[in-house]
Design a protein around this motif. Structure first.
Motif, PDB file in Angstrom:
ATOM      1  N   TYR A   1       0.830  -1.201   0.000  1.00 47.63           N
ATOM      2  CA  TYR A   1       0.000   0.000   0.000  1.00 47.63           C
ATOM      3  C   TYR A   1       0.867   1.254   0.000  1.00 47.63           C
ATOM      4  O   TYR A   1       0.609   2.214  -0.740  1.00 47.63           O
ATOM      5  CB  TYR A   1      -0.916  -0.032   1.219  1.00 47.63           C
ATOM      6  N   ALA A   2       1.931   1.240   0.803  1.00 42.65           N
ATOM      7  CA  ALA A   2       2.856   2.380   0.818  1.00 42.65           C
ATOM      8  C   ALA A   2       3.509   2.558  -0.542  1.00 42.65           C
ATOM      9  O   ALA A   2       3.644   3.688  -1.041  1.00 42.65           O
ATOM     10  CB  ALA A   2       3.917   2.179   1.899  1.00 42.65           C
ATOM     11  N   MET A   3       3.924   1.457  -1.174  1.00 47.13           N
ATOM     12  CA  MET A   3       4.545   1.538  -2.492  1.00 47.13           C
ATOM     13  C   MET A   3       3.604   2.206  -3.497  1.00 47.13           C
ATOM     14  O   MET A   3       4.022   3.052  -4.299  1.00 47.13           O
ATOM     15  CB  MET A   3       4.931   0.140  -2.990  1.00 47.13           C
ATOM     16  N   SER A   4       2.323   1.847  -3.437  1.00 43.16           N
ATOM     17  CA  SER A   4       1.367   2.425  -4.380  1.00 43.16           C
ATOM     18  C   SER A   4       1.239   3.929  -4.173  1.00 43.16           C
ATOM     19  O   SER A   4       1.147   4.687  -5.147  1.00 43.16           O
ATOM     20  CB  SER A   4       0.000   1.758  -4.236  1.00 43.16           C
TER      21      SER A   4
ATOM     22  N   SER B   1      -9.348   0.388   6.791  1.00 45.40           N
ATOM     23  CA  SER B   1     -10.361   0.404   5.738  1.00 45.40           C
ATOM     24  C   SER B   1      -9.743   0.738   4.386  1.00 45.40           C
ATOM     25  O   SER B   1     -10.042   0.104   3.368  1.00 45.40           O
ATOM     26  CB  SER B   1     -11.453   1.419   6.065  1.00 45.40           C
ATOM     27  N   ALA B   2      -8.862   1.742   4.385  1.00 44.06           N
ATOM     28  CA  ALA B   2      -8.187   2.113   3.141  1.00 44.06           C
ATOM     29  C   ALA B   2      -7.288   0.986   2.650  1.00 44.06           C
ATOM     30  O   ALA B   2      -7.185   0.739   1.436  1.00 44.06           O
ATOM     31  CB  ALA B   2      -7.369   3.387   3.355  1.00 44.06           C
ATOM     32  N   LEU B   3      -6.657   0.292   3.578  1.00 43.42           N
ATOM     33  CA  LEU B   3      -5.787  -0.834   3.217  1.00 43.42           C
ATOM     34  C   LEU B   3      -6.599  -1.946   2.571  1.00 43.42           C
ATOM     35  O   LEU B   3      -6.198  -2.506   1.534  1.00 43.42           O
ATOM     36  CB  LEU B   3      -5.065  -1.334   4.467  1.00 43.42           C
ATOM     37  N   ASP B   4      -7.742  -2.274   3.144  1.00 40.00           N
ATOM     38  CA  ASP B   4      -8.583  -3.321   2.573  1.00 40.00           C
ATOM     39  C   ASP B   4      -9.137  -2.913   1.209  1.00 40.00           C
ATOM     40  O   ASP B   4      -9.244  -3.740   0.296  1.00 40.00           O
ATOM     41  CB  ASP B   4      -9.733  -3.657   3.526  1.00 40.00           C
ATOM     42  N   THR B   5      -9.478  -1.634   1.068  1.00 40.84           N
ATOM     43  CA  THR B   5      -9.939  -1.153  -0.233  1.00 40.84           C
ATOM     44  C   THR B   5      -8.851  -1.296  -1.283  1.00 40.84           C
ATOM     45  O   THR B   5      -9.102  -1.729  -2.420  1.00 40.84           O
ATOM     46  CB  THR B   5     -10.379   0.325  -0.133  1.00 40.84           C
TER      47      THR B   5
ATOM     48  N   THR C   1      -8.545  -5.056  -2.224  1.00 39.05           N
ATOM     49  CA  THR C   1      -9.630  -5.530  -3.090  1.00 39.05           C
ATOM     50  C   THR C   1      -9.549  -4.912  -4.479  1.00 39.05           C
ATOM     51  O   THR C   1      -9.836  -5.588  -5.482  1.00 39.05           O
ATOM     52  CB  THR C   1     -11.000  -5.246  -2.456  1.00 39.05           C
ATOM     53  N   ASP C   2      -9.124  -3.654  -4.560  1.00 34.02           N
ATOM     54  CA  ASP C   2      -8.942  -3.020  -5.874  1.00 34.02           C
ATOM     55  C   ASP C   2      -7.846  -3.713  -6.668  1.00 34.02           C
ATOM     56  O   ASP C   2      -7.868  -3.697  -7.914  1.00 34.02           O
ATOM     57  CB  ASP C   2      -8.590  -1.535  -5.704  1.00 34.02           C
TER      58      ASP C   2
END
Length: 423
Positions: free
Chosen positions: A74-77, A307-311, A314-315
């Protein structure tokens, strides 16, 4: 509600204990790029940072692998979303740390170093990290753990190349020992993993509990790879303690049926190495009232992040997480490495290490910021950034330890899952 404790001798209330930490107190060539390593405030025109991970995909901490790797991804993105503005992009090479039994790190660490990474994020286990820290830092590469808590790293001769976003077990041990005493317990039994993490944490729990007037009546140990624990369980139960702390990793799943058959769950305590949502793995209500500690802000207070991590997952075609332990610390480790690279104008490991304390707020009197994009804007503009992360302020000392930390306190419900403790 959550009450923050600033004194290390203070009582524990609510869902979080927050403690200030005092500092206790390059060999080889960098394996990364040939970028300019001068101490510049502005970034180079283009930086391609490569980072490896040695996190537990297998072994007795494998349940921590998904949240930790998700935090890194997530951090990389988010870092790469800002490439047009910063000139920096990051690539992650994922690897398996394994454990002291399967020793996956013996193959994976050479593979990651062969990829010319500037840093390796991992391991989760302190005992595993101690197996390869010399190999990594000796190659002139940064080792950055999101979950190592052994006090051994504070004074380890790492050439200034070791960092961690998790606090030392001095803190978790103090919080847990005080919690057990404040719950009214006078005698404590422990089952302890025989490695630097387990024995170190048990020592600090003992110190805190005994300072509060309690007595540790049994503390048998076991080794990684052991599959039966009848002797340890029998020894603890025979001592007739009024509380039991399980200082273990995933072996706790094997221990619990025997422990719970003869001991009330409400007097049972878990630690970060085994605090997990057991759900339907146990009969409903098996763990009702049991408590545990986990370094970092409580999962409840990290709701926006999880929540943002799970989104994000899933994306990307993945599944939401079932555990979130050390996801925030892994995310922050990745962000800090990228910010330090940007501040150094280099992907050279030594140059990044020199800037890690600064971008964490440990030096430089920087401007506080709370995201990669915000901090990167400050650096690109010629300023000094002080990143306050998802996991907390961080603020590294000279040993690479965070100087501010929170210890979350949790309690199990009838569903055998844990939530923030409301004391």
């Amino acid at each position: 509600m959550s009450v923050f404790i600033r004194s290390r001798a203070g009582k524990v209330f609510g869902g979080i204990a927050a403690v200030g930490v005092s500092a206790l107190f390059l060999a080889g060539c960098s394996s990364s790029s040939t970028e300019d390593t001068s101490d510049t405030a502005a970034p180079a025109d283009s930086l391609s940072l490569k980072v490896g991970t040695a996190l537990p995909q297998t072994g007795n901490l494998a349940f921590l692998g998904p949240p930790e790797e998700a935090g890194v991804a997530y951090a990389m993105s988010e870092i790469n979303m800002s490439t047009a503005d910063t000139g920096l992009d990051i690539d992650v090479v994922y690897g398996d740390s394994g454990d002291l039994d399967n020793k996956a790190y013996e193959v994976e660490i050479p593979r990651l170093l062969g990829e010319n990474v500037s840093a390796i994020i991992g391991a989760a286990s302190s005992g595993v990290s101690l197996q390869f820290i010399d190999q990594v830092t000796g190659a002139g590469v940064i080792q950055f753990s999101p979950a190592n808590t052994s006090d051994a790293f504070t004074t380890y001769d790492d050439g200034g190349l070791y960092f961690r976003t998790a606090p030392s077990d001095v803190l978790q041990g103090e919080v847990l020992g005080n919690l057990i005493a404040e719950d009214g317990h006078q005698t404590l039994g422990m089952i302890v993993l025989n490695d630097s993490y387990g024995t170190g944490l048990a020592n600090y729990v003992t110190q805190a509990f005994e300072a509060a007037g309690g007595e540790v009546v049994a503390a048998p140990t076991y080794n990684t790879g052991d599959t039966t624990f009848d002797a340890q369980i029998s020894e603890v139960l025979a001592a007739d303690p009024d509380a039991i702390a399980l200082i273990t990793f995933e072996e706790v799943k094997t221990m619990l049926p025997s422990v719970l058959a003869d001991f009330p769950a409400e007097d049972l305590y878990f630690v970060d190495g085994n605090l997990a949502n057991f759900g339907d793995d146990l009969a409903e209500g098996s763990l009702t009232g049991a408590k545990g500690t986990l370094p970092g802000l409580t999962i409840d207070t990290l709701g926006d992040f999880t929540s943002a991590l799970d989104t994000f997952l899933t994306d990307e075609g993945g599944e939401p997480l079932t555990e979130y332990s050390y996801a925030a610390e892994s995310y922050d480790a990745t962000i800090l490495l990228a910010l330090a690279s940007l501040a150094a104008g280099s992907t050279d490991s030594a140059a990044i290490a020199e800037k890690l304390i600064e971008v964490s707020g440990g030096s430089g009197d920087g401007e506080t910021c709370t995201s990669f994009a915000e901090c990167a804007d400050i650096i690109v503009g010629g300023g000094v950034a002080d990143y306050d992360g998802v996991s907390g302020p961080i603020t590294f000392d000279e040993a690479g330890d965070p100087t501010e930390a929170s210890i979350g306190i949790y309690q199990y419900g009838d569903d055998n899952n844990y939530v923030g403790y409301e004391g």
